[in-house]
Design a protein around this motif. Structure first.
Motif, PDB file in Angstrom:
ATOM      1  N   LEU A 225       0.976  -1.087  -0.168  1.00  0.00           N
ATOM      2  CA  LEU A 225      -0.031  -0.063   0.067  1.00  0.00           C
ATOM      3  C   LEU A 225       0.981   1.330   0.006  1.00  0.00           C
ATOM      4  N   ILE A 226       1.802   1.415   0.779  1.00  0.00           N
ATOM      5  CA  ILE A 226       2.826   2.457   0.776  1.00  0.00           C
ATOM      6  C   ILE A 226       3.486   2.599  -0.612  1.00  0.00           C
ATOM      7  N   ALA A 227       4.071   1.391  -0.908  1.00  0.00           N
ATOM      8  CA  ALA A 227       4.717   1.445  -2.271  1.00  0.00           C
ATOM      9  C   ALA A 227       3.856   2.142  -3.210  1.00  0.00           C
ATOM     10  N   SER A 228       2.729   1.585  -3.482  1.00  0.00           N
ATOM     11  CA  SER A 228       2.027   1.891  -4.486  1.00  0.00           C
ATOM     12  C   SER A 228       1.343   3.538  -4.143  1.00  0.00           C
ATOM     13  N   MET A 229       1.429   4.047  -2.942  1.00  0.00           N
ATOM     14  CA  MET A 229       1.058   5.188  -2.728  1.00  0.00           C
ATOM     15  C   MET A 229       2.159   6.171  -3.211  1.00  0.00           C
TER      16      MET A 229
ATOM     17  N   TRP B  54      12.575   8.078   3.867  1.00  0.00           N
ATOM     18  CA  TRP B  54      11.360   7.995   4.575  1.00  0.00           C
ATOM     19  C   TRP B  54      10.403   6.972   4.190  1.00  0.00           C
ATOM     20  N   GLY B  55      10.376   6.704   2.786  1.00  0.00           N
ATOM     21  CA  GLY B  55       9.381   5.723   2.210  1.00  0.00           C
ATOM     22  C   GLY B  55       9.990   4.579   2.664  1.00  0.00           C
ATOM     23  N   LEU B  56      11.233   4.313   2.423  1.00  0.00           N
ATOM     24  CA  LEU B  56      11.693   2.835   2.859  1.00  0.00           C
ATOM     25  C   LEU B  56      11.367   2.654   4.136  1.00  0.00           C
ATOM     26  N   GLY B  57      11.597   3.486   5.249  1.00  0.00           N
ATOM     27  CA  GLY B  57      11.362   3.235   6.767  1.00  0.00           C
ATOM     28  C   GLY B  57      10.009   2.851   6.747  1.00  0.00           C
ATOM     29  N   LEU B  58       9.001   3.669   6.085  1.00  0.00           N
ATOM     30  CA  LEU B  58       7.616   3.302   6.314  1.00  0.00           C
ATOM     31  C   LEU B  58       7.280   2.012   5.902  1.00  0.00           C
ATOM     32  N   ILE B  59       7.891   1.522   4.727  1.00  0.00           N
ATOM     33  CA  ILE B  59       7.515   0.146   4.228  1.00  0.00           C
ATOM     34  C   ILE B  59       8.175  -0.806   5.184  1.00  0.00           C
ATOM     35  N   ALA B  60       9.352  -0.756   5.554  1.00  0.00           N
ATOM     36  CA  ALA B  60       9.836  -1.810   6.728  1.00  0.00           C
ATOM     37  C   ALA B  60       9.108  -1.734   7.927  1.00  0.00           C
ATOM     38  N   LEU B  61       8.744  -0.617   8.373  1.00  0.00           N
ATOM     39  CA  LEU B  61       7.990  -0.476   9.583  1.00  0.00           C
ATOM     40  C   LEU B  61       6.634  -1.273   9.602  1.00  0.00           C
ATOM     41  N   SER B  62       5.887  -0.951   8.369  1.00  0.00           N
ATOM     42  CA  SER B  62       4.697  -1.511   7.953  1.00  0.00           C
ATOM     43  C   SER B  62       4.672  -2.997   7.978  1.00  0.00           C
ATOM     44  N   ALA B  63       5.786  -3.561   7.738  1.00  0.00           N
ATOM     45  CA  ALA B  63       6.125  -4.964   7.542  1.00  0.00           C
ATOM     46  C   ALA B  63       6.332  -5.655   8.956  1.00  0.00           C
TER      47      ALA B  63
END
Length: 332
Positions: free
Chosen positions: A287-291, A310-319
């Motif tokens: 979802l984050i990557a697509s956004m 920031w984007g990579l961190g959100l992706i890692a944190l969401s997993a």
């Protein structure tokens, strides 16, 4: 092959002379094994009785399996041939009982018949009459059934230990352990099925034997030798005990089937659980990557110096967050 059996003939001596005018005086049992038309015609000529065909012996109606004709009792039942082999078979067996003769018709090797012929030659037996021969043959058949059922019980005992083992594969890696257990459960399931099928076949044979004994004992009362009568009750008691044991084996087969299928279902549920966790963990990062992959001209994060981390961190944190949640819930 055609055998005129009595206590004086050696085992396995077949009749080859089709021109004999009458039966030997000492003959009390005629055993037809895979009879040819010539052999069947010879027996019909010598006895004056019409022999049933394999089709009539295979019929399941009680009126076809048990009836009286020309003063003789015509009986039939299915018996298990090659019971302890990898491919047991059900074969129809016919019995014709008259005052003088017992005639058997069979189309497969049955070890109980050879066992009984050995008993006929032993001294002090009660098999010197047609009824005595019939009772002795049924006794040998019941003994054979008991031996087969004992082997089925031993097989189920081994399978029970394998099914309910503590965890003999715990030293292996998890994926190898799961694969090995799944294959083992499938092999156990097949062996349980074969044991249950054999026990069911024995039960069908036992039902037929019970009917024959009851039918015979009620119609041969007048010409049954006195020394044979006590063995009738013994046959009925043996048959009843075997029936009780078959019920026990059937219940055990059902228990093992339920347990094995339950264990296989648990392994399948574990696989689906892993797939569910993987899919749930993968949804937020996707979802984050697509956004952030949308091609809008004005996106505040596009001008950030740390936007990419920031984007990579959100992706890692969401997993990581779903994994922690599943861990706390004990699902992984």
């Amino acid at each position: 092959m055609l055998y005129f059996r009595d206590s004086t003939l050696p085992k396995g001596e077949a009749v080859a002379d089709f021109t004999i005018p009458s039966l030997p005086e000492s003959t009390i049992w005629i055993d037809l094994f895979l009879p040819t038309p010539e052999e069947a015609q010879l027996v019909e000529r010598l006895t004056g009785l019409s022999l049933p065909t394999v089709e009539s012996l295979s019929e399941i109606e009680s009126s076809s399996r048990l009836h009286t004709e020309s003063g003789a009792l015509f009986m039939s039942t299915p018996l298990v041939s090659r019971a302890i082999s990898a491919s047991p078979e059900i074969t129809p067996v016919g019995f014709i009982l008259s005052r003088r003769l017992l005639i058997t018709i069979r189309y497969a090797e049955l070890s109980s018949f050879d066992t009984f012929h050995d008993r006929m030659a032993s001294p002090g037996n009660f098999h010197h009459s047609s009824v005595g021969a019939f009772v002795g043959l049924i006794d040998a058949i019941l003994d054979r059934m008991a031996d087969v059922l004992e082997k089925v019980g031993d097989e189920l005992a081994v399978l029970s230990k394998r099914t309910f083992r503590s965890d003999p594969l715990s030293t292996q890696k998890h994926h190898a352990k799961v694969a090995r257990e799944t294959a083992d459960m499938r092999a156990i399931l097949r062996r349980i099925g074969r044991s249950g099928d054999l026990a069911s076949s024995i039960r069908d044979s036992l039902l037929g034997v019970n009917r024959m004994v009851g039918y015979m004992s009620g119609l041969t009362e007048e010409w049954m030798p006195s020394e044979v009568k006590p063995y009738i009750k013994t046959l009925k008691d043996d048959a009843a005990s075997l029936n009780d044991y078959i019920v026990h084996l059937t219940n055990k087969v059902q228990l093992l089937l339920d347990a094995t299928l339950g264990l296989i279902s648990i392994e399948q549920n574990n696989t689906f659980r892993i797939l569910t966790i993987v899919s749930v963990v993968g949804i937020p990062p996707t979802l984050i990557a697509s956004m952030y992959g949308m091609n809008f001209k004005y996106m505040p994060e596009l001008g950030w110096t740390w936007g990419y981390p920031w984007g990579l961190g959100l992706i890692a944190l969401s997993a990581i967050i779903p994994l922690i949640w599943f861990k706390l819930r004990g699902w992984s």
